[in-house]
Design an enzyme around this catalytic site. Sequence first.
Site, PDB file in Angstrom:
ATOM      1  N   TYR A 211      23.497  45.002  17.874  1.00 48.51           N
ATOM      2  CA  TYR A 211      23.265  43.672  19.418  1.00 48.51           C
ATOM      3  C   TYR A 211      22.125  43.041  18.916  1.00 48.51           C
ATOM      4  O   TYR A 211      22.297  41.586  20.021  1.00 48.51           O
ATOM      5  CB  TYR A 211      23.731  44.164  20.508  1.00 48.51           C
ATOM      6  CG  TYR A 211      24.907  44.468  21.450  1.00 48.51           C
ATOM      7  CD1 TYR A 211      25.051  43.798  21.488  1.00 48.51           C
ATOM      8  CD2 TYR A 211      25.001  45.266  20.869  1.00 48.51           C
ATOM      9  CE1 TYR A 211      26.990  44.637  22.654  1.00 48.51           C
ATOM     10  CE2 TYR A 211      26.642  46.195  21.007  1.00 48.51           C
ATOM     11  CZ  TYR A 211      27.596  45.520  22.085  1.00 48.51           C
ATOM     12  OH  TYR A 211      28.420  45.100  22.215  1.00 48.51           O
TER      13      TYR A 211
ATOM     14  N   CYS B  90      25.402  55.349  24.948  1.00 48.80           N
ATOM     15  CA  CYS B  90      25.550  54.041  24.794  1.00 48.80           C
ATOM     16  C   CYS B  90      26.015  54.704  23.298  1.00 48.80           C
ATOM     17  O   CYS B  90      25.574  55.666  22.470  1.00 48.80           O
ATOM     18  CB  CYS B  90      25.240  53.420  24.417  1.00 48.80           C
ATOM     19  SG  CYS B  90      25.346  51.420  22.970  1.00 48.80           S
TER      20      CYS B  90
ATOM     21  N   HIS C 179      20.992  48.346  23.706  1.00 42.32           N
ATOM     22  CA  HIS C 179      21.679  46.928  23.327  1.00 42.32           C
ATOM     23  C   HIS C 179      20.610  45.707  22.769  1.00 42.32           C
ATOM     24  O   HIS C 179      20.898  44.750  22.608  1.00 42.32           O
ATOM     25  CB  HIS C 179      22.809  46.335  24.136  1.00 42.32           C
ATOM     26  CG  HIS C 179      23.858  46.808  23.906  1.00 42.32           C
ATOM     27  ND1 HIS C 179      25.307  46.243  23.972  1.00 42.32           N
ATOM     28  CD2 HIS C 179      24.151  48.510  23.360  1.00 42.32           C
ATOM     29  CE1 HIS C 179      26.148  47.414  24.483  1.00 42.32           C
ATOM     30  NE2 HIS C 179      25.651  48.009  23.891  1.00 42.32           N
TER      31      HIS C 179
END
Length: 423
Positions: free
Chosen positions: A244, A168, A198
């Site tokens: 997030y 990510c 996240h």
Amino acid sequence: MNKIAVIGAGSVYTPELVTEFFKDGGKLVPFDEMALMDIDRGRLAAVGGLTQRMARRQGVRGEISLTTSLTEAIRGAKFVIVQIRVGGNRARALDETIPYRYGVIGQETTGPGGMFKALRTIPAVVEIAKTVKRVAPRAWILNFTNPSGLVTEAVLKAVPGVKMLGICSAQLGREWWVARALGVKRERIKVRSAGLNHLAWVYRVSVDGRDVTDRLFNLPDRRLKHLGWPVDLMRSIRMVPIGYLWYYYYSDKMLPHSRPGHNRAKRVMEIERILMKRYADPALDEPPKELSLRGGSGYSLAMSTVMNALTGRKPCTIPMNVQNRGAVEGFARDQVLEIDSTLRPAGVTPVAIPLRDLPPHLLGLTHQVKAYETLTAEAAMTGCYHTALEAMITHPLVPNATVGQRILDEMLKAHRKYLPKFR
Ligand code: G6P
């Protein structure tokens, strides 16, 4: 032979993904062949065509091949990049708008939306992983497909023996954020972070090797604000959350983003229409500026960093979605966490974190969301309704079982076509 396969290469992200690979005529991450694979011929031709023109323009020596065959793409590959979207952005629009009708965050990677993206995606990535195991058993699967950590956990459990990392870009700038607030050069900063994909926090910061975490949170408000969060929140948890976490801490403020007509999926579909038109232009040989309207920036940097570490060109320690294997006490060995991991040709090792280093706030939320993820991974493989319901009502963004079950039932119906295991 250095071959890289990109599965789901018809994604509009691909021209960003290859930027680092094409720099300096392809010397940064050397490859002989890059096989771009997609099941959608039209998208593959448009995106692949632009990618080939970009490679030519930059004098890249490696061949850029296009194929709709998974096996052909994977055969002989050292790295298999996976970036698929089962059901496309139409399915994403449902993930975002159905929960909203029940007053719950609709997001493509977290909450009920993320859960359904996982349920649709996992069986497809498991098939890809089985093909890798069969035709290129030594290859690394580098997974960008969201929810990246959850998908990685499910696949590693379903296809033992494959090598897979969940990647990510959301944490890429972590040293920069902190350097800006502290007013010191980025090179002097080291941060430690932990959590899930996240759902991660920077919990320790040092400058020139000295712990400055307390100093950071004692900075005047105007400096601390550089980190992008309300200062009282940061001073309370004494960590810097990644972006997030807004969906958790300020779900009230984030909820309107999922309303029909204003949700991200709708915007993404508009951007994609523009991008696909631009990509099809035979005169275009670089990523168009409109690509910056999409997320996914930094994918190329993340991917090239990982490959250069795994091939031994530049070993490094960075946050990765990896099996815990005892690094953090209290999580199962095969549960996937997003934690600092050392990447070298010999393999990937998560860096052990003593439990006393992790604040209870981080551990509490991480355990709850991890439980939801592990249940979702199981439901995706078994198609069991009750496991899916258990996962849904375990997620902290789902307020109660009544609402959870309604969302589950409506989403199971809406996504029927892509959930054969639940029929
Ligand atoms: C960021 C995140 C990715 C996510 C993307 C969404 O890059 O790190 O995990 O997929 O944003 O961007 P989009 O343009 O699809 O909303």
